[in-house]
Write a protein that holds these residues in place. Structure first.
Motif, PDB file in Angstrom:
ATOM      1  N   GLY A  55       0.813  -1.212   0.000  1.00 46.79           N
ATOM      2  CA  GLY A  55       0.000   0.000   0.000  1.00 46.79           C
ATOM      3  C   GLY A  55       0.845   1.260   0.000  1.00 46.79           C
ATOM      4  O   GLY A  55       0.504   2.249  -0.651  1.00 46.79           O
ATOM      5  N   LEU A  56       1.977   1.195   0.708  1.00 44.71           N
ATOM      6  CA  LEU A  56       2.869   2.349   0.742  1.00 44.71           C
ATOM      7  C   LEU A  56       3.483   2.604  -0.623  1.00 44.71           C
ATOM      8  O   LEU A  56       3.561   3.758  -1.082  1.00 44.71           O
ATOM      9  CB  LEU A  56       3.965   2.116   1.781  1.00 44.71           C
ATOM     10  CG  LEU A  56       4.998   3.236   1.948  1.00 44.71           C
ATOM     11  CD1 LEU A  56       4.313   4.545   2.312  1.00 44.71           C
ATOM     12  CD2 LEU A  56       6.024   2.854   3.001  1.00 44.71           C
ATOM     13  N   LEU A  57       3.906   1.562  -1.297  1.00 46.59           N
ATOM     14  CA  LEU A  57       4.470   1.722  -2.641  1.00 46.59           C
ATOM     15  C   LEU A  57       3.439   2.298  -3.600  1.00 46.59           C
ATOM     16  O   LEU A  57       3.766   3.130  -4.456  1.00 46.59           O
ATOM     17  CB  LEU A  57       4.974   0.379  -3.154  1.00 46.59           C
ATOM     18  CG  LEU A  57       6.244  -0.180  -2.499  1.00 46.59           C
ATOM     19  CD1 LEU A  57       6.552  -1.567  -3.057  1.00 46.59           C
ATOM     20  CD2 LEU A  57       7.422   0.752  -2.734  1.00 46.59           C
ATOM     21  N   ALA A  58       2.194   1.843  -3.472  1.00 46.49           N
ATOM     22  CA  ALA A  58       1.139   2.376  -4.331  1.00 46.49           C
ATOM     23  C   ALA A  58       0.957   3.873  -4.099  1.00 46.49           C
ATOM     24  O   ALA A  58       0.780   4.643  -5.057  1.00 46.49           O
ATOM     25  CB  ALA A  58      -0.172   1.628  -4.071  1.00 46.49           C
ATOM     26  N   GLY A  59       1.005   4.292  -2.828  1.00 48.24           N
ATOM     27  CA  GLY A  59       0.879   5.714  -2.530  1.00 48.24           C
ATOM     28  C   GLY A  59       2.031   6.530  -3.076  1.00 48.24           C
ATOM     29  O   GLY A  59       1.829   7.636  -3.600  1.00 48.24           O
ATOM     30  N   LEU A  60       3.246   6.004  -2.978  1.00 45.07           N
ATOM     31  CA  LEU A  60       4.415   6.712  -3.499  1.00 45.07           C
ATOM     32  C   LEU A  60       4.369   6.821  -5.018  1.00 45.07           C
ATOM     33  O   LEU A  60       4.746   7.846  -5.602  1.00 45.07           O
ATOM     34  CB  LEU A  60       5.689   5.995  -3.053  1.00 45.07           C
ATOM     35  CG  LEU A  60       5.976   6.037  -1.544  1.00 45.07           C
ATOM     36  CD1 LEU A  60       7.129   5.115  -1.205  1.00 45.07           C
ATOM     37  CD2 LEU A  60       6.270   7.466  -1.087  1.00 45.07           C
ATOM     38  N   ARG A  61       3.912   5.769  -5.668  1.00 46.32           N
ATOM     39  CA  ARG A  61       3.798   5.820  -7.131  1.00 46.32           C
ATOM     40  C   ARG A  61       2.684   6.772  -7.558  1.00 46.32           C
ATOM     41  O   ARG A  61       2.769   7.393  -8.616  1.00 46.32           O
ATOM     42  CB  ARG A  61       3.549   4.437  -7.693  1.00 46.32           C
ATOM     43  CG  ARG A  61       4.739   3.490  -7.538  1.00 46.32           C
ATOM     44  CD  ARG A  61       4.668   2.335  -8.496  1.00 46.32           C
ATOM     45  NE  ARG A  61       4.814   2.790  -9.868  1.00 46.32           N
ATOM     46  CZ  ARG A  61       4.796   1.971 -10.920  1.00 46.32           C
ATOM     47  NH1 ARG A  61       4.636   0.675 -10.750  1.00 46.32           N
ATOM     48  NH2 ARG A  61       4.937   2.428 -12.145  1.00 46.32           N
ATOM     49  N   ALA A  62       1.642   6.871  -6.739  1.00 50.45           N
ATOM     50  CA  ALA A  62       0.573   7.830  -7.053  1.00 50.45           C
ATOM     51  C   ALA A  62       1.099   9.264  -7.022  1.00 50.45           C
ATOM     52  O   ALA A  62       0.581  10.140  -7.720  1.00 50.45           O
ATOM     53  CB  ALA A  62      -0.576   7.662  -6.062  1.00 50.45           C
ATOM     54  N   MET A  63       2.147   9.497  -6.238  1.00 52.58           N
ATOM     55  CA  MET A  63       2.806  10.807  -6.214  1.00 52.58           C
ATOM     56  C   MET A  63       3.794  10.966  -7.365  1.00 52.58           C
ATOM     57  O   MET A  63       4.449  11.997  -7.473  1.00 52.58           O
ATOM     58  CB  MET A  63       3.574  10.987  -4.897  1.00 52.58           C
ATOM     59  CG  MET A  63       2.709  11.000  -3.667  1.00 52.58           C
ATOM     60  SD  MET A  63       3.744  11.186  -2.176  1.00 52.58           S
ATOM     61  CE  MET A  63       2.497  11.070  -0.906  1.00 52.58           C
ATOM     62  N   GLU A  64       3.905   9.914  -8.201  1.00 54.04           N
ATOM     63  CA  GLU A  64       4.827   9.887  -9.344  1.00 54.04           C
ATOM     64  C   GLU A  64       6.277  10.018  -8.897  1.00 54.04           C
ATOM     65  O   GLU A  64       7.119  10.554  -9.622  1.00 54.04           O
ATOM     66  CB  GLU A  64       4.480  10.981 -10.362  1.00 54.04           C
ATOM     67  CG  GLU A  64       3.109  10.805 -10.991  1.00 54.04           C
ATOM     68  CD  GLU A  64       2.869  11.784 -12.123  1.00 54.04           C
ATOM     69  OE1 GLU A  64       3.578  12.807 -12.201  1.00 54.04           O
ATOM     70  OE2 GLU A  64       1.971  11.502 -12.950  1.00 54.04           O
ATOM     71  N   THR A 307      -6.576  -0.482   5.203  1.00 50.05           N
ATOM     72  CA  THR A 307      -5.826   0.453   4.376  1.00 50.05           C
ATOM     73  C   THR A 307      -4.380   0.601   4.802  1.00 50.05           C
ATOM     74  O   THR A 307      -3.552   1.064   4.051  1.00 50.05           O
ATOM     75  CB  THR A 307      -6.494   1.842   4.427  1.00 50.05           C
ATOM     76  OG1 THR A 307      -6.474   2.300   5.782  1.00 50.05           O
ATOM     77  CG2 THR A 307      -7.932   1.777   3.924  1.00 50.05           C
ATOM     78  N   GLY A 308      -4.084   0.278   6.053  1.00 53.21           N
ATOM     79  CA  GLY A 308      -2.707   0.435   6.535  1.00 53.21           C
ATOM     80  C   GLY A 308      -2.373   1.859   6.946  1.00 53.21           C
ATOM     81  O   GLY A 308      -1.211   2.207   7.071  1.00 53.21           O
ATOM     82  N   LEU A 309      -3.403   2.710   7.166  1.00 53.31           N
ATOM     83  CA  LEU A 309      -3.168   4.090   7.591  1.00 53.31           C
ATOM     84  C   LEU A 309      -3.437   4.231   9.081  1.00 53.31           C
ATOM     85  O   LEU A 309      -4.387   3.643   9.610  1.00 53.31           O
ATOM     86  CB  LEU A 309      -4.059   5.057   6.803  1.00 53.31           C
ATOM     87  CG  LEU A 309      -3.802   5.134   5.296  1.00 53.31           C
ATOM     88  CD1 LEU A 309      -4.801   6.094   4.670  1.00 53.31           C
ATOM     89  CD2 LEU A 309      -2.374   5.565   5.009  1.00 53.31           C
ATOM     90  N   ARG A 310      -2.603   5.003   9.741  1.00 55.86           N
ATOM     91  CA  ARG A 310      -2.826   5.253  11.162  1.00 55.86           C
ATOM     92  C   ARG A 310      -4.057   6.127  11.362  1.00 55.86           C
ATOM     93  O   ARG A 310      -4.375   7.011  10.565  1.00 55.86           O
ATOM     94  CB  ARG A 310      -1.607   5.955  11.774  1.00 55.86           C
ATOM     95  CG  ARG A 310      -0.372   5.088  11.891  1.00 55.86           C
ATOM     96  CD  ARG A 310       0.670   5.804  12.731  1.00 55.86           C
ATOM     97  NE  ARG A 310       1.830   4.943  12.953  1.00 55.86           N
ATOM     98  CZ  ARG A 310       2.935   4.956  12.224  1.00 55.86           C
ATOM     99  NH1 ARG A 310       3.015   5.772  11.195  1.00 55.86           N
ATOM    100  NH2 ARG A 310       3.948   4.164  12.504  1.00 55.86           N
ATOM    101  N   ALA A 311      -4.744   5.872  12.422  1.00 58.67           N
ATOM    102  CA  ALA A 311      -5.901   6.719  12.731  1.00 58.67           C
ATOM    103  C   ALA A 311      -5.435   8.124  13.099  1.00 58.67           C
ATOM    104  O   ALA A 311      -4.424   8.280  13.802  1.00 58.67           O
ATOM    105  CB  ALA A 311      -6.676   6.107  13.898  1.00 58.67           C
ATOM    106  N   PRO A 312      -6.131   9.154  12.643  1.00 56.45           N
ATOM    107  CA  PRO A 312      -5.716  10.519  12.963  1.00 56.45           C
ATOM    108  C   PRO A 312      -5.851  10.813  14.450  1.00 56.45           C
ATOM    109  O   PRO A 312      -6.654  10.237  15.127  1.00 56.45           O
ATOM    110  CB  PRO A 312      -6.658  11.370  12.103  1.00 56.45           C
ATOM    111  CG  PRO A 312      -7.877  10.514  11.889  1.00 56.45           C
ATOM    112  CD  PRO A 312      -7.368   9.108  11.832  1.00 56.45           C
TER     113      PRO A 312
END
Length: 312
Positions: A55-64, A307-312
């Motif tokens: 999921g982290l790699l997907a987010g980084l690639r979404a940032m191009e 999602t693998g995201l920390r809760a705010p």
């Protein structure tokens, strides 16, 4: 744990850091401002639990970031850190079950390329199997299975079907079809040469061959074994347990079937050649079916982990 190293344009560093800091399973975050020279930017490093990496790699690639900077990921053989242990515990799911799709796609891309090395390995494996066929030698057959590199393109096809990647599918299919065609053609010539020098004999091919006659006698067990081997092979790739691939290689009758077909064609034994091709196609179909279903099941299972995201 995995180690992630990023080169980030300085105007995107804050955005990248926000993603890393809000991703469960990330720890040991380091920022080296202006340390990168080619491309220029900041170097950001961290450790990440395997189950959080995709999921982290997907987010980084979404940032191009793969276009404007660099993303590098490598395994950590040993990590003695309570923070690392806590990050792995906090990440959803189990690391052994996690699939790194980017890593899998990259690995299958390399293994499914129609290269000279790939053709050489497949051709040599088929010629070894041809010797095993004529000598009715099971040891040579097993050795040929271990040498054959055909599981790479098969895994590429499975990955392409699940990820809907037509280019990878075409590349893998091309490597598989051209590879076996070249290997079989060379093996036909090799068989004729061996016959000319008196080392191969048609009588050996027509004999009972108790140790190797299964090669041209396909049955439901052939398909069942191929399905089981395809499942094990894909699991070994996605879990980074590559040692299991050797067992997969010597479980399926792909290279031996191609070799038997080639030798039979050289001697114009078309019936045996046809049955050998049936064995080959049955094994290929079983592996692709099982591999695709296994990857699909893993994708659906992992999608439920969060999602693998920390809760705010």
């Amino acid at each position: 744990m995995l180690h992630l190293r990023l080169i980030v344009p300085d105007d995107r560093t804050d955005e990248v850091l926000r993603l890393l800091e809000t991703t469960v399973g990330v720890t040991h975050l380091v920022v080296l401002s202006g340390a990168a020279r080619d491309p220029r930017g900041d170097v950001v490093m961290c450790d990440v639990a395997r189950e959080a990496a995709d999921g982290l790699l997907a987010g980084l690639r979404a940032m191009e970031l793969d276009r404007t900077g660099s993303i590098a990921l490598e395994n950590i053989d040993l990590s003695l850190s309570r923070r690392a242990d806590r990050a792995a515990d906090d990440a959803p799911g189990e690391g052994a079950d996690a699939v790194l799709w980017e890593s899998l796609s990259d690995a299958t891309h390399e293994e499914s390329t129609l290269s000279a090395t790939y053709l050489a390995f497949l051709t040599v494996a088929t010629m070894i199997a041809a010797c095993g066929v004529v000598l009715d030698n099971a040891v040579l057959i097993v050795g040929a299975m271990a040498v054959g590199p055909e599981f790479g393109p098969l895994a590429g096809i499975c990955t392409a079907l699940v990820q809907r990647a037509p280019r990878l599918a075409w590349r893998s299919l091309q490597a598989l079809l051209v590879g076996f065609a070249v290997a079989m053609a060379v093996t036909v010539g090799f068989s004729l040469f061996m016959d000319a020098v008196g080392l191969f004999h048609v009588e050996a091919l027509e004999a009972a061959r108790p140790n190797t006659n299964f090669i041209y006698r396909p049955d439901w067990f052939s398909f069942v074994v191929a399905v089981l081997a395809g499942t094990a092979g894909v699991l070994s790739l996605t879990s980074a347990k590559s040692g299991a691939l050797v067992g997969v290689a010597i479980s399926v009758t792909t290279v031996p079937a191609a070799a038997n077909a080639a030798v039979a064609l050289g001697y114009q034994e078309y019936g045996q050649a046809w049955h050998s091709m049936e064995q080959l196609l049955l094994n290929l179909a079983g592996i692709v079916l099982a591999g695709t279903l296994t990857l699909t099941a893993q994708k659906l299972l992992w999608a439920r982990q969060g999602t693998g995201l920390r809760a705010p």
